[in-house]
Scaffold this active site. Structure first.
Site, PDB file in Angstrom:
ATOM      1  N   ARG A 268       0.017   2.650   4.306  1.00 45.05           N
ATOM      2  CA  ARG A 268      -0.777   3.806   3.884  1.00 45.05           C
ATOM      3  C   ARG A 268      -0.908   3.851   2.368  1.00 45.05           C
ATOM      4  O   ARG A 268      -1.931   4.249   1.834  1.00 45.05           O
ATOM      5  CB  ARG A 268      -0.108   5.106   4.350  1.00 45.05           C
ATOM      6  CG  ARG A 268      -0.057   5.258   5.850  1.00 45.05           C
ATOM      7  CD  ARG A 268       0.696   6.519   6.232  1.00 45.05           C
ATOM      8  NE  ARG A 268       0.852   6.593   7.684  1.00 45.05           N
ATOM      9  CZ  ARG A 268       1.069   7.710   8.349  1.00 45.05           C
ATOM     10  NH1 ARG A 268       1.156   8.863   7.701  1.00 45.05           N
ATOM     11  NH2 ARG A 268       1.207   7.710   9.650  1.00 45.05           N
TER      12      ARG A 268
ATOM     13  N   GLU B 180      -9.536   7.344  11.253  1.00 46.69           N
ATOM     14  CA  GLU B 180      -9.274   8.699  10.796  1.00 46.69           C
ATOM     15  C   GLU B 180      -9.129   8.751   9.279  1.00 46.69           C
ATOM     16  O   GLU B 180      -8.655   7.799   8.669  1.00 46.69           O
ATOM     17  CB  GLU B 180      -7.988   9.243  11.436  1.00 46.69           C
ATOM     18  CG  GLU B 180      -7.788  10.737  11.163  1.00 46.69           C
ATOM     19  CD  GLU B 180      -6.472  11.290  11.713  1.00 46.69           C
ATOM     20  OE1 GLU B 180      -5.426  10.646  11.537  1.00 46.69           O
ATOM     21  OE2 GLU B 180      -6.497  12.377  12.317  1.00 46.69           O
TER      22      GLU B 180
END
Lengths: 459, 147
Positions: free
Chosen positions: A86, A153
């Site tokens: 991430r 997402e």
């Protein structure tokens, strides 16, 4: 090296990816339903699609997890990404993967590479979505596309403010603008990407109009780049009239503010705050979320598990969460009817508040710059975010019925009527909303609204 | 050093320990202190100890350093306190609050080792904070002279 239209991918990642034309050809010819197919079918049937979160570090373990969860018949499965990936620390993710994959809190897709991603996508009979939390998800997005995953997402606000302390909004918004531009190029080439926007934000007493204003602004920005399929997620707050109204508002607001060529799908995230530790209460809350999704006309519901209070669930608990959600979203509870006037009243005010929040921003010429400026001055805000780029001065409280209201709207540009309504609705909540130790205790009690529902005797 | 004039707001430095991303209590306590007239330098979540020291250098009028920790890693996050103090930094009362070690039952040994690091006050309830700050204010000695 692969070149992507509109999307800057780092050299090291691009060097490992196939050419753009090969990716597009692969995506166009991939057999099986895509996420947009699943969401349309859900809307036609009135039964929301169901999706668990899931991600483990090792590839064999991830394949096994997906196959086991597929037995519980979800409509979509997730590839939840680890924290190192991430934050674009792909080398760290690769090192931990080599040394101790169990230490990763998700699947390091970039480190594994797109070929293994295709093995995941081919292993199960339902489409996959990549869920993560990256303020800059460009390399991950390119890798996901090459892997055959066309549901992704994130957004420049929702994947920044809740997750990062010091990433300027302009940085995250501009990187997500590139992801959206690539989706626009794909749409032109006949490949529809589902872009899900993370309205859950901090998951701590998020008032519906803040969640919806943020995702609506992200949706308008995405549509301007050519995105044609947008899922807008909203976090279950726990008061069903308010939650059903918020889910319905996703569609009414989209009709008002978005290009009609964009398909919009409301998604409910089952309660994302502090979960009850007691499995019976946890299961009840999952069922409640499923019913909320159905009554609110959600296209999809992302399920929780009875182990939520303990951390990441095992496959068994996650499968149970999927099946329990399917029961709650089935016709078994068709006898439940909500007070339509009460829902309509909530819907009216949610639409009003969102208009008061977004219209000044949408009136500006440079939308992304206007969003950053609004957060700097507090005309947009997120309660309890970690970021120094938001004011974090809005104080939400639950009213006596459990609905989430503004105890302090700080600098949000609400009308007198909106302010008076929230003050009146909270008048019955003790103690009076003002700063002090009593207020802190009361806000924490509101946050623990469901977590506190635990029997006196716990194992 | 002469005492601060009474019409000057009292300054405190507030933040959450380095490994801890919990924003809720931090923001509510900041709001409480501001409502009581404090000038709060809020460093927010995930603040390494040296950043508290930097903030004190920038705001030498600060009366106290308030550190929250709810993830159970307070000891690891405050490990550098003795070294910073040896360097003459963070020479104000360090007040620690929150959930200070892993596990539901706090042992006095956990608190003892935090005290041994140099934590001056451990606050176990929100209602203790303002009275403690008033006590510290009343007892305030002239700041040590440097150089």
């Amino acid at each position: 090296m692969a070149e992507f239209p509109g999307l800057e991918v780092s050299a090291a990642v691009a060097a490992r990816l196939p050419d753009w034309d090969d990716i597009v050809a692969y995506l166009r010819n991939r057999p099986g339903d895509t996420v947009p197919d699943v969401l349309r079918a859900a809307d036609r049937s009135g039964v929301p699609a169901i999706q668990p979160r899931c991600g483990v570090g090792g590839h064999a373990e991830m394949l096994a997890l997906l196959r086991e969860l597929a037995l519980s018949a979800p409509s979509v499965l997730s590839v939840t990404i680890d924290s190192y990936t991430r934050l674009r620390q792909f080398d760290v993710a690769a090192r931990v993967l080599a040394e101790e994959p169990a230490r990763l809190n998700g699947y390091p897709l970039v480190a594994h590479g797109w070929q293994r991603g295709r093995e995941l996508a081919d292993a199960v009979p339902v489409p996959l979505e990549v869920r993560h939390g990256s303020p800059d998800g460009r390399d991950l997005f390119a890798t996901a596309l090459a892997a055959g995953i066309t549901s992704f997402e994130g957004g420049g606000i929702g994947y920044n403010l809740p997750y990062c302390k010091d990433v300027p909004l302009d940085v995250s918004l501009r990187s997500w603008q590139q992801v959206d531009a690539a989706c626009g190029a794909l749409a032109d080439a006949g490949v529809l990407v589902d872009r899900e926007l993370f309205g859950t934000l901090t998951a701590v007493l998020v008032p519906p109009s803040i969640s919806l204003a943020v995702t609506l602004l992200e949706a308008v920005a995405a549509a301007r780049e050519g995105v044609r399929c947008i899922s807008i997620s909203y976090p279950q707050g726990g008061e069903i009239h308010q939650d059903v109204a918020a889910l319905r508002a996703v569609r009414t607001l989209a009709a008002r503010y978005l290009d009609p060529r964009v398909e919009v799908f409301p998604v409910l995230h089952q309660f994302m705050g502090a979960f009850p530790a007691d499995p019976a209460w946890a299961s009840g809350l999952i069922l409640h979320g499923a019913l909320t999704a159905r009554l609110g006309g959600a296209s999809k519901v992302v399920n929780k598990t009875e182990q939520e209070a303990r951390g990441l669930p095992d496959a068994d608990a996650n499968g149970k969460g999927i099946r329990l959600t399917a029961v709650g979203a089935s016709s078994m509870f068709d006898f439940v009817e909500l007070d339509a006037d009460r829902v309509a009243e909530e819907l009216h005010w949610i639409e009003e508040e969102v208009a008061e929040l977004v219209e000044p921003v949408l009136a500006e010429e440079d939308l992304l710059a206007a969003i950053g400026a609004a957060f700097r001055t507090g005309r947009l805000d997120v309660p309890f975010s970690a970021s120094v780029h938001a004011r974090n001065q809005v104080i939400p409280r639950r009213d006596p019925g459990g609905a989430i209201r503004y105890a302090d709207h700080s600098a949000l540009p609400f009308s007198g009527a909106t302010r008076r309504r929230h003050a009146a609705l909270l008048a019955g909540s003790a103690p009076a909303p003002r700063p002090g130790p009593g207020e802190i205790t009361a806000v924490i009690r509101d946050i623990s609204y469901f977590a506190d529902r635990t029997p006196a005797r716990t194992p | 050093m002469t005492p601060l004039p009474t019409d000057q707001p009292r300054t405190v430095i507030l933040g959450v320990a380095a490994s801890d991303a919990h924003a809720v209590a931090n923001q509510l306590i900041c709001r409480l202190l501001r409502a009581h007239g404090f000038h709060v330098v809020n460093l927010g979540v995930c603040t390494p100890l040296h950043e508290f020291a930097d903030a004190l250098d920038a705001e030498p009028a600060a009366e106290a350093i308030l550190i929250g920790s709810v993830n159970g890693h307070a000891y690891a996050d405050l490990r550098d306190l003795p070294e910073l103090r040896r360097q003459g930094r963070l020479d104000r009362p360090v007040v620690l609050g929150g959930n200070l070690s892993v596990g539901a039952h706090k042992r006095s040994a956990d608190l003892d080792r935090l005290t041994a690091l140099g934590v001056d006050h451990i606050v176990t309830g929100l209602s203790e904070l303002l009275p403690l700050l008033d006590t510290l204010h009343a007892a305030r000695q002239p700041a040590p002279q440097h150089g």
